[in-house]
Design a protein around this motif. Structure first.
Motif, mmCIF file in Angstrom:
data_model
loop_
_atom_site.group_PDB
_atom_site.id
_atom_site.type_symbol
_atom_site.label_atom_id
_atom_site.label_comp_id
_atom_site.label_asym_id
_atom_site.label_seq_id
_atom_site.Cartn_x
_atom_site.Cartn_y
_atom_site.Cartn_z
ATOM 1 N N VAL A 79 -13.489 17.818 17.068
ATOM 2 C CA VAL A 79 -13.880 16.852 18.102
ATOM 3 C C VAL A 79 -12.731 16.792 19.102
ATOM 4 O O VAL A 79 -11.609 16.417 18.749
ATOM 5 C CB VAL A 79 -14.164 15.454 17.519
ATOM 6 N N TRP A 80 -13.029 17.169 20.347
ATOM 7 C CA TRP A 80 -12.020 17.163 21.413
ATOM 8 C C TRP A 80 -12.180 15.906 22.264
ATOM 9 O O TRP A 80 -13.287 15.536 22.634
ATOM 10 C CB TRP A 80 -12.188 18.386 22.313
ATOM 11 N N ARG A 81 -11.050 15.278 22.577
ATOM 12 C CA ARG A 81 -11.051 14.135 23.489
ATOM 13 C C ARG A 81 -9.928 14.322 24.498
ATOM 14 O O ARG A 81 -8.791 14.615 24.115
ATOM 15 C CB ARG A 81 -10.859 12.813 22.731
ATOM 16 N N VAL A 82 -10.274 14.151 25.767
ATOM 17 C CA VAL A 82 -9.300 14.309 26.850
ATOM 18 C C VAL A 82 -9.092 12.947 27.499
ATOM 19 O O VAL A 82 -10.056 12.297 27.932
ATOM 20 C CB VAL A 82 -9.785 15.337 27.892
ATOM 21 N N PHE A 83 -7.829 12.513 27.577
ATOM 22 C CA PHE A 83 -7.493 11.202 28.118
ATOM 23 C C PHE A 83 -6.608 11.352 29.352
ATOM 24 O O PHE A 83 -5.846 12.321 29.482
ATOM 25 C CB PHE A 83 -6.733 10.359 27.083
ATOM 26 N N SER A 84 -6.711 10.353 30.220
ATOM 27 C CA SER A 84 -5.738 10.234 31.296
ATOM 28 C C SER A 84 -4.423 9.741 30.692
ATOM 29 O O SER A 84 -4.429 8.870 29.818
ATOM 30 C CB SER A 84 -6.229 9.244 32.360
ATOM 31 N N PRO A 85 -3.278 10.269 31.135
ATOM 32 C CA PRO A 85 -2.004 9.817 30.563
ATOM 33 C C PRO A 85 -1.578 8.444 31.059
ATOM 34 O O PRO A 85 -0.640 7.858 30.514
ATOM 35 C CB PRO A 85 -1.023 10.900 31.024
ATOM 36 N N GLU A 86 -2.273 7.915 32.064
ATOM 37 C CA GLU A 86 -1.924 6.614 32.610
ATOM 38 C C GLU A 86 -2.854 5.540 32.061
ATOM 39 O O GLU A 86 -4.074 5.650 32.195
ATOM 40 C CB GLU A 86 -2.001 6.623 34.139
ATOM 41 N N PRO A 87 -2.334 4.502 31.412
ATOM 42 C CA PRO A 87 -3.202 3.443 30.872
ATOM 43 C C PRO A 87 -3.874 2.645 31.970
ATOM 44 O O PRO A 87 -3.366 2.534 33.091
ATOM 45 C CB PRO A 87 -2.227 2.582 30.058
ATOM 46 N N ASP A 88 -5.051 2.086 31.636
ATOM 47 C CA ASP A 88 -5.754 1.240 32.590
ATOM 48 C C ASP A 88 -5.207 -0.183 32.514
ATOM 49 O O ASP A 88 -4.213 -0.442 31.832
ATOM 50 C CB ASP A 88 -7.269 1.273 32.335
ATOM 51 N N ARG A 89 -5.869 -1.105 33.198
ATOM 52 C CA ARG A 89 -5.358 -2.471 33.249
ATOM 53 C C ARG A 89 -5.425 -3.175 31.898
ATOM 54 O O ARG A 89 -4.793 -4.210 31.697
ATOM 55 C CB ARG A 89 -6.137 -3.278 34.286
ATOM 56 N N ASN A 90 -6.207 -2.614 30.959
ATOM 57 C CA ASN A 90 -6.260 -3.181 29.607
ATOM 58 C C ASN A 90 -5.253 -2.527 28.666
ATOM 59 O O ASN A 90 -5.225 -2.823 27.467
ATOM 60 C CB ASN A 90 -7.671 -3.024 29.032
ATOM 61 N N GLY A 91 -4.440 -1.621 29.209
ATOM 62 C CA GLY A 91 -3.433 -0.963 28.396
ATOM 63 C C GLY A 91 -3.959 0.201 27.577
ATOM 64 O O GLY A 91 -3.254 0.717 26.711
ATOM 65 N N LYS A 92 -5.202 0.654 27.837
ATOM 66 C CA LYS A 92 -5.793 1.762 27.098
ATOM 67 C C LYS A 92 -5.823 3.008 27.969
ATOM 68 O O LYS A 92 -5.909 2.921 29.195
ATOM 69 C CB LYS A 92 -7.210 1.408 26.636
ATOM 70 N N LEU A 93 -5.764 4.167 27.309
ATOM 71 C CA LEU A 93 -5.853 5.424 28.041
ATOM 72 C C LEU A 93 -7.321 5.742 28.319
ATOM 73 O O LEU A 93 -8.122 5.840 27.386
ATOM 74 C CB LEU A 93 -5.222 6.557 27.230
ATOM 75 N N PRO A 94 -7.717 5.893 29.577
ATOM 76 C CA PRO A 94 -9.120 6.191 29.889
ATOM 77 C C PRO A 94 -9.556 7.538 29.307
ATOM 78 O O PRO A 94 -8.831 8.529 29.410
ATOM 79 C CB PRO A 94 -9.141 6.211 31.426
ATOM 80 N N LEU A 95 -10.734 7.549 28.698
ATOM 81 C CA LEU A 95 -11.307 8.782 28.161
ATOM 82 C C LEU A 95 -11.972 9.543 29.297
ATOM 83 O O LEU A 95 -12.867 9.030 29.971
ATOM 84 C CB LEU A 95 -12.316 8.455 27.065
#
Length: 320
Positions: A79-95
């Motif tokens: 299972v591959w998941r690609v995230f942005s390295p910059e967290p969003d305003r909730n502190g999570k990495l966008p998928l």
């Protein structure tokens, strides 16, 4: 028949002047047309200059994973998941993107990403950079498999529906508790894990037949481990005579040598799996209490009967 725009305008002007004739006495229709000034009109709609919308340039990246540096590519189950390295305003990495299977090809906007490959409970993360040119990225999971089973003394097999495993991290946290990795693992199921040592808890039944052991998983290998339970299946019954029918509506308690209550239940029978050792069975039926000591021998299933002689407290004699 060809009908020009200029001809249409002429007729329209004539109609307009004809309607206005009663209000403009002394003017003639033909002379009025000469005085009418209209902006220049084209007979045909000129072509419009429409340019296509600009498309964002995408980069292509091929993702593959291996158990070890020397192993071949994993063909399926990833299972591959690609995230942005910059967290969003909730502190999570966008998928950004996901894919399943083996080697996968993804189209991404140029930029930096975090790629995570999951293979069962094994996984690895890598930072990649995507440009306009196609590229390949390989992740080494450093993982293997673990297959668990358990037997009784003498190699007697345990029914799989009564056996479960839980896998924990080997090192406890500051609280003293080990983090749970996977609960309720079935016997002989292959679990994919990162290489390392794990604390495995095997539970036979639901009382106190528990075996703990540390097992090491090696990268690129399937580790098979079988533990031995020193326990047995017991059935408790309150009867009027040896081999008699069990009396219904009986409350049961099973107590260890140290006075710890390990099981409480209500019914004519009390069936359970107990670890080897010395126990006391306490049965309460109506206002009468019965008590008997018994021993659990590993691998020896048995019935434990409590008789009228085991009465320790009663107001009346035993009746239905």
């Amino acid at each position: 028949m060809r009908f020009s725009v200029r001809r249409f305008v002429t007729l329209l002007a004539a109609a307009f002047l004809g309607m206005a004739a009663p209000y403009a006495a002394g003017q003639e229709g033909d002379a009025s047309l000469d005085k009418l000034r209209l902006p220049g009109l084209n007979e045909y709609l000129p072509p419009q200059n429409r340019s296509p919308l600009a498309l964002e340039e995408m980069g292509q990246v091929t993702l593959s994973a291996q158990l070890t540096e020397e192993a071949g590519e994993i063909p399926r189950g990833l299972v591959w998941r690609v995230f942005s390295p910059e967290p969003d305003r909730n502190g999570k990495l966008p998928l950004i993107a996901t894919a399943q299977g083996g080697t996968s090809v993804l189209s991404l906007s140029p930029g930096s990403y975090l790629v995570h490959a999951a293979y069962g409970r094994a996984g690895a993360t890598k930072r990649i950079t995507v440009g306009s040119e196609p590229k390949s990225e390989r992740l080494v999971l450093d993982a293997g498999g673990l297959k668990l089973d358990a037997v009784l003394s003498g190699g007697v097999r345990i029914p799989h529906d009564r056996l479960r495993f839980s896998i924990y991290e080997a090192e406890p946290e500051a609280t003293g508790e080990r983090p749970l990795v996977i609960p309720n693992v079935k016997p002989n199921a292959v679990v994919r894990l990162n290489a390392g040592t794990y604390h495995v808890v095997s539970t036979y039944g639901s009382v106190n037949a528990v075996i703990r052991s540390d097992i090491r998983v090696h990268a690129g290998e399937l580790t098979e481990a079988t533990v031995e339970h020193r326990a047995a299946q017991l059935t408790l019954k309150l009867v009027r005579e040896p081999g008699g029918e069990a009396i219904a509506d009986t409350a049961w308690s099973v107590v260890t040598e140290t006075g710890e209550i390990v099981r409480e239940t209500v019914g004519a029978f009390a069936s359970m799996v107990l670890a080897e050792g010395e126990y006391t069975a306490v049965a309460r039926n109506r206002d009468r209490i019965y008590q008997s000591d018994f021993t659990v021998v590993p691998g020896r299933n048995q019935d434990v009967e409590l008789l009228p002689d085991d009465l320790v407290e009663a107001a009346d004699t035993l009746t239905d």
